[in-house]
Design an enzyme around this catalytic site. Sequence first.
Site, short mmCIF file in Angstrom:
data_model
loop_
_atom_site.label_atom_id
_atom_site.label_comp_id
_atom_site.label_asym_id
_atom_site.label_seq_id
_atom_site.Cartn_x
_atom_site.Cartn_y
_atom_site.Cartn_z
CB CYS A 164 -11.57 10.22 5.80
SG CYS A 164 -12.93 11.38 6.02
CG HIS A 289 -7.93 9.83 10.71
ND1 HIS A 289 -7.82 10.10 9.36
CD2 HIS A 289 -9.24 9.99 11.01
CE1 HIS A 289 -9.01 10.43 8.88
NE2 HIS A 289 -9.89 10.38 9.86
CG HIS A 327 -10.27 15.41 7.48
ND1 HIS A 327 -9.67 14.64 6.51
CD2 HIS A 327 -11.03 14.57 8.20
CE1 HIS A 327 -10.07 13.39 6.65
NE2 HIS A 327 -10.89 13.32 7.66
#
Length: 403
Positions: A164, A289, A327
Amino acid sequence: MMARPHVFLSAASAYSALGLDAATMRAHLFAATDPATLQWTDRYSPGRVLPLGCLPEGSELPTLDFSPAHQRSRNNALAWGTLQALQGAVEQAIARWGPTRVALVVGTSTAGIDEGEVAARHLHREGHFPPGFVYPVQEMGNVAEFLAQHLGICGPAHTISTACSSGAKALASAARLLRAGMADAVVAGGVDALGRFTVGGFSALEAVSGERCNPLSANRNGINLGEAAAFFMLSRETGPVRLAGWGESQDAHHMSAPDPSGQGAVAAMRQALARAGMQPAAVDYVNLHGTATLHNDAMESRAVQTVFGGGLGTDVAVSSTKPLTGHALAAAGALEAVVAWHVLQDNPQGVLPVHWWDGAADPAMPALAAVAPGMQLGRAARAVMSNSFAFGGSNSTLLFEAA
């Protein structure tokens, strides 16, 4: 000692659940009422309907008939479609500096996994792979090879795959290439397409929520997955936004959980500030995040408080845009860099992306100043920070400044 050259972003493009063009993305990003951009589907989880950050319904990606078989993946099509808006800028850079002076850095984690899944199911059912299937479609370096070849880029070209944090690290890598004089322009960003393997893998980790993700909430229970591609053109020539700083750290704490102390995240944020020569008070907004997992949000809220706040909370405006996009994994850092780009550009009142959640703050976490609907700075934003934290404790922070 000669000062390091500045790195500027001159153009940006993104495909995501927020839309396929800048105007649509901005309309959803700055909406004062919830745009509800996620889709509820079992397309990638048969029998289990999940909220996902898919491209808007009716979106069409380009066919890749011009490329060899091993480059014909949905991941590459997603990247190629996004880069059409930057092709003019790429062509100008090549014409000015030559193809060997233009570089490419792209973050990804899915590559052609979806095509591999389809082939594996065919093998299980028929006893052989489908005609035309070639294994290299699944290789991580595939997307960099594909983009460089078809954009005409002959400078350094590579893929970063650190889960990520990949998309954010691609921008930091691009900045290093420019500051080292190894390139005069760099195309950089990230791309990840949805597939059953991704959804199944995160579901096996019990990280996927069956509800819309709820970052910072006491009721948070996991992530919503998404897909996206986001790319920039970077150079040393003055542009509208400067990549003022970046920071990278490694927790080495756990393969799939962050260090709960947040010290790696703190280090990344402080590195970015130090590289930019900026004090925390100069940052107007932090794009978290913000995955809405139990451990990530607890860690990140502590880290943000440590860097920006005193006492029990912090005054810097924050939000997670993952309730709007899902995400997007390796593309997340690049996509959220485009969010920063829009906050810093053509936004005279400093309207900020809303933190869409249920408002039930977790009393076990430091209080953060989550952006409420309609919130704005009352002036143009000057500096925006974006955090990306990945499996294995791979942390990356980007700091952008209006030029």
